[in-house]
Enzyme design. Sequence first.
Site, mmCIF file in Angstrom:
data_model
loop_
_atom_site.group_PDB
_atom_site.id
_atom_site.type_symbol
_atom_site.label_atom_id
_atom_site.label_comp_id
_atom_site.label_asym_id
_atom_site.label_seq_id
_atom_site.Cartn_x
_atom_site.Cartn_y
_atom_site.Cartn_z
ATOM 1 N N ASP A 191 -10.805 16.308 4.147
ATOM 2 C CA ASP A 191 -11.057 14.985 4.717
ATOM 3 C C ASP A 191 -12.507 14.549 4.462
ATOM 4 O O ASP A 191 -12.776 13.370 4.270
ATOM 5 C CB ASP A 191 -10.781 15.074 6.220
ATOM 6 C CG ASP A 191 -10.576 13.725 6.859
ATOM 7 O OD1 ASP A 191 -10.487 12.733 6.121
ATOM 8 O OD2 ASP A 191 -10.512 13.662 8.092
ATOM 9 N N ARG A 241 -2.373 17.802 11.917
ATOM 10 C CA ARG A 241 -1.410 17.007 11.145
ATOM 11 C C ARG A 241 -0.927 17.655 9.844
ATOM 12 O O ARG A 241 -1.511 18.592 9.336
ATOM 13 C CB ARG A 241 -1.992 15.622 10.822
ATOM 14 C CG ARG A 241 -3.326 15.586 10.138
ATOM 15 C CD ARG A 241 -3.791 14.120 10.042
ATOM 16 N NE ARG A 241 -5.066 13.989 9.368
ATOM 17 C CZ ARG A 241 -6.239 14.014 10.009
ATOM 18 N NH1 ARG A 241 -6.290 14.211 11.312
ATOM 19 N NH2 ARG A 241 -7.365 13.869 9.322
ATOM 20 N N ASP A 242 0.163 17.097 9.341
ATOM 21 C CA ASP A 242 0.726 17.362 8.018
ATOM 22 C C ASP A 242 1.391 18.746 7.902
ATOM 23 O O ASP A 242 0.930 19.623 7.150
ATOM 24 C CB ASP A 242 -0.361 17.203 6.930
ATOM 25 C CG ASP A 242 -1.140 15.904 7.077
ATOM 26 O OD1 ASP A 242 -0.564 14.937 7.613
ATOM 27 O OD2 ASP A 242 -2.323 15.854 6.678
ATOM 28 N N GLU A 250 -6.532 18.389 5.596
ATOM 29 C CA GLU A 250 -5.328 17.568 5.604
ATOM 30 C C GLU A 250 -4.347 18.131 4.576
ATOM 31 O O GLU A 250 -4.735 18.817 3.628
ATOM 32 C CB GLU A 250 -5.663 16.111 5.217
ATOM 33 C CG GLU A 250 -6.606 15.411 6.185
ATOM 34 C CD GLU A 250 -6.772 13.912 5.896
ATOM 35 O OE1 GLU A 250 -6.692 13.120 6.838
ATOM 36 O OE2 GLU A 250 -6.987 13.543 4.733
ATOM 37 N N TRP A 302 0.810 -1.223 0.000
ATOM 38 C CA TRP A 302 0.000 0.000 0.000
ATOM 39 C C TRP A 302 0.841 1.269 0.000
ATOM 40 O O TRP A 302 1.843 1.358 0.693
ATOM 41 C CB TRP A 302 -0.878 -0.003 1.256
ATOM 42 C CG TRP A 302 -1.554 1.299 1.517
ATOM 43 C CD1 TRP A 302 -1.039 2.379 2.196
ATOM 44 C CD2 TRP A 302 -2.860 1.694 1.091
ATOM 45 N NE1 TRP A 302 -1.952 3.412 2.219
ATOM 46 C CE2 TRP A 302 -3.077 3.014 1.545
ATOM 47 C CE3 TRP A 302 -3.864 1.048 0.367
ATOM 48 C CZ2 TRP A 302 -4.261 3.703 1.312
ATOM 49 C CZ3 TRP A 302 -5.044 1.749 0.126
ATOM 50 C CH2 TRP A 302 -5.238 3.053 0.602
ATOM 51 N N MET A 303 0.364 2.269 -0.742
ATOM 52 C CA MET A 303 0.970 3.602 -0.698
ATOM 53 C C MET A 303 -0.129 4.653 -0.604
ATOM 54 O O MET A 303 -1.181 4.490 -1.210
ATOM 55 C CB MET A 303 1.766 3.833 -1.981
ATOM 56 C CG MET A 303 2.481 5.151 -2.013
ATOM 57 S SD MET A 303 3.086 5.512 -3.657
ATOM 58 C CE MET A 303 1.549 5.700 -4.518
ATOM 59 N N ASN A 304 0.113 5.735 0.172
ATOM 60 C CA ASN A 304 -0.765 6.904 0.009
ATOM 61 C C ASN A 304 0.056 8.173 -0.151
ATOM 62 O O ASN A 304 0.934 8.178 -1.034
ATOM 63 C CB ASN A 304 -1.916 6.964 1.031
ATOM 64 C CG ASN A 304 -1.557 6.889 2.489
ATOM 65 O OD1 ASN A 304 -1.049 5.888 2.949
ATOM 66 N ND2 ASN A 304 -1.840 7.930 3.239
ATOM 67 N N ASP A 305 -0.147 9.191 0.628
ATOM 68 C CA ASP A 305 0.360 10.536 0.311
ATOM 69 C C ASP A 305 1.845 10.613 -0.079
ATOM 70 O O ASP A 305 2.679 9.956 0.542
ATOM 71 C CB ASP A 305 0.220 11.466 1.519
ATOM 72 C CG ASP A 305 -1.035 11.251 2.323
ATOM 73 O OD1 ASP A 305 -1.879 10.467 1.910
ATOM 74 O OD2 ASP A 305 -1.153 11.880 3.384
ATOM 75 N N THR A 345 2.254 12.102 7.326
ATOM 76 C CA THR A 345 2.700 13.027 6.283
ATOM 77 C C THR A 345 3.522 14.193 6.811
ATOM 78 O O THR A 345 3.263 14.717 7.895
ATOM 79 C CB THR A 345 1.455 13.469 5.496
ATOM 80 O OG1 THR A 345 1.138 12.394 4.610
ATOM 81 C CG2 THR A 345 1.685 14.727 4.676
HETATM 82 N N1 DQQ Z 1 -2.649 10.566 5.282
HETATM 83 C C1 DQQ Z 1 -1.725 10.571 6.378
HETATM 84 C C2 DQQ Z 1 -2.099 11.748 7.217
HETATM 85 C C3 DQQ Z 1 -2.843 12.610 6.252
HETATM 86 C C4 DQQ Z 1 -3.608 11.606 5.453
HETATM 87 C C5 DQQ Z 1 -1.831 9.244 7.098
HETATM 88 C C6 DQQ Z 1 -4.123 12.124 4.138
HETATM 89 O O1 DQQ Z 1 -0.964 12.401 7.747
HETATM 90 O O2 DQQ Z 1 -3.656 13.545 6.886
HETATM 91 O O3 DQQ Z 1 -1.491 8.184 6.238
HETATM 92 O O4 DQQ Z 1 -4.371 11.089 3.250
#
Ligand code: DQQ
Length: 646
Positions: A349, A261-262, A316, A135-138, A198
């Site tokens: 979000d 966050r972020d 986010e 898996w990958m996200n940000d 992130t």
């Molecule tokens: N993904 C991260 C968070 C961010 C969110 C967690 C956005 O830091 O807010 O995987 O997709």
Amino acid sequence: MASSSDLENPNTIASLPYSYAPLPDREQPTADEPTVVLHPKKTAIFLVCAFLSVAFLVTLMAGNGHVVIKNLTTNVAPSTVETPTKTTPMSRGVDKGVSEKSFRAFLGADNSYPWNSNMLGWQRPAFHFRPEKNWMNDPNGPVFYKGWYHLFYQYHPDAPVWGKIVWGHAVSKDLVNWQHLPIAMETDQWYDEQGVWTGSVTILPDGQLVVLYTGSTNESVQVQNLAYPADPSDPLLIKWVKYPGNPVLVPPPGIDLKDFRDPTTAWKTPEGKWRITIGSKVNKTGISLVYDTEDFKTFELLDGVLHAVPGTGMWECVDFYPISKQDENGLDTSVDGPGVKHIVKASMDDDRNDYYAIGTYDAYKGKWKPDNPALDVGIGLRYDYGIYYASKTFYDQNKQRRVLWSWIKETDAEASDISKGWASLMGVPRTILLDKKTQTNIIQWPVEEINSLRTNVTVFKNLELEAGSLVPLNLPAASQLDIVAEFELDERTVLRLNGGEVAYECAKNGGAGTRGALGPFGFSVLAHEGLIEHTPVYFYVAKGVDGNLKTFFCADQSRSSTATDVDKSIYGNIVPVLKGEKLSMRILVDHSIVESFAQEGRTCITSRVYPTKAIYNNAQLFLFNNATAATVTASVSVWQMKSAKI
Ligand code: DQQ
């Protein structure tokens, strides 16, 4: 088939059968309407095209298309079918304080499609970045350092679903071909035990790097942490050190422990300090908190916020950067002055889309306001009207440009992601500039390095597409393409037409099956020859009562797959077209990802498409004009795209 070196030579331009079939609901042409004359030697091709056209129109016009899809699912040969593992639907992320991470529309419903490894194998992209598996996200902390482009990303090394996230890491010389490196930061401290989330890189004046990232603590509290390279002389930045005094920031009074966050890349204040902003919310108001720091270890919270928009929910991955009003280059994050506007982008979000607004930054007060409050962050413009989230820009000092990365998630069932062993990818990196012509939007365009993958161009010049026509482009392969096209509506028809079309919305008006006088027209990508499956990407032009034209750019996934467990939304939005401009689009097709750009990047749409039949050699490309009145002239260049090393 012409090669790229033949581009300038008109003799090598591919000849194309002219295709036209009367529309089922259309009256015979009147005397002043153009009549189609067929050359005898083209008659055979015409018959084939006419057959396909009728099939196409019938498909397009069959209500909202879902009936057709249901009927066709019975045609899927199940001989090589593997039964997918059934997973119990469970929330991915929400209990930890971040948004839902799976595509959940179909989870819980007993409608799993019998995917086989052949179908799932085709979905893997050839030139979009993704980790080798899982898996990958940000995107996190993109930066150019000592000759290398670095991309860190939210990565779950144990499974193709969101979970305990670490920072994956890869490097590239050209933003196209990538080398995977060891995990940069693991969940090895109490302050990031539930996830290394992130964050961003800042380049200090002496060239050293610092990272600020969100840690989800052992108790799932969101805090900000500092990290730096263990060996700054290592261009690959393999090893990272976490500051022993972490966390450097905890949620301030009045902010929920899971709504903080972020952190952004830092920029300079007029007093010479560093400034960052962090996304949050108060009740339903999305906000961006502002902190000043001199050493990235101690921070001062400014009064008020950078910006807030009621009703938008948690922000986010906020991004904040300058953009030049007149220059064609990007700006480093600390640049400010009279020729500069500032962009605020936030990832919402609540609806999982990335919204931006252009505005004015007051560096002394640490506040920003939009030029047009009606197009504020979260209620106005989006980077992309398809699947595009948690994006992040960086200033590339190597080429003086601002480059945008973004997470493109899956919109199939989680069970399919588990079967195929990977989930999500990055959009092709895009340069960002202010649109100098409109001054009211940005333009996004694939970085020029992507063009190095182009090979074997086919060119079609001034093709006349009568209302109701469909043209197969007969490419040898159509799963990896770069398509660039210009369209012109027949002016006489446009002038003759009585205006009156008031409201059009890509998503609400039935997609490519809704026919107007002046559209839809464009391409059907990943199309099966009988159009059992196809994904139209198109313009729709509406003439209002005031006689003005409004142009919409849409991508219709409603017939993209005969599978029952994938998203079939219709995406799109209006696209500004200025006087004298031709309509233009570029489409990057990379297996299950289709990235589309209208008017040189004013409006963009990223689609995830999961065909079951229009795959491998059965994926084709068609041009179509499903308008009822206007002829459209199209000029097209289509390149096959080589695979990148990823
Ligand atoms: N993904 C991260 C968070 C961010 C969110 C967690 C956005 O830091 O807010 O995987 O997709």
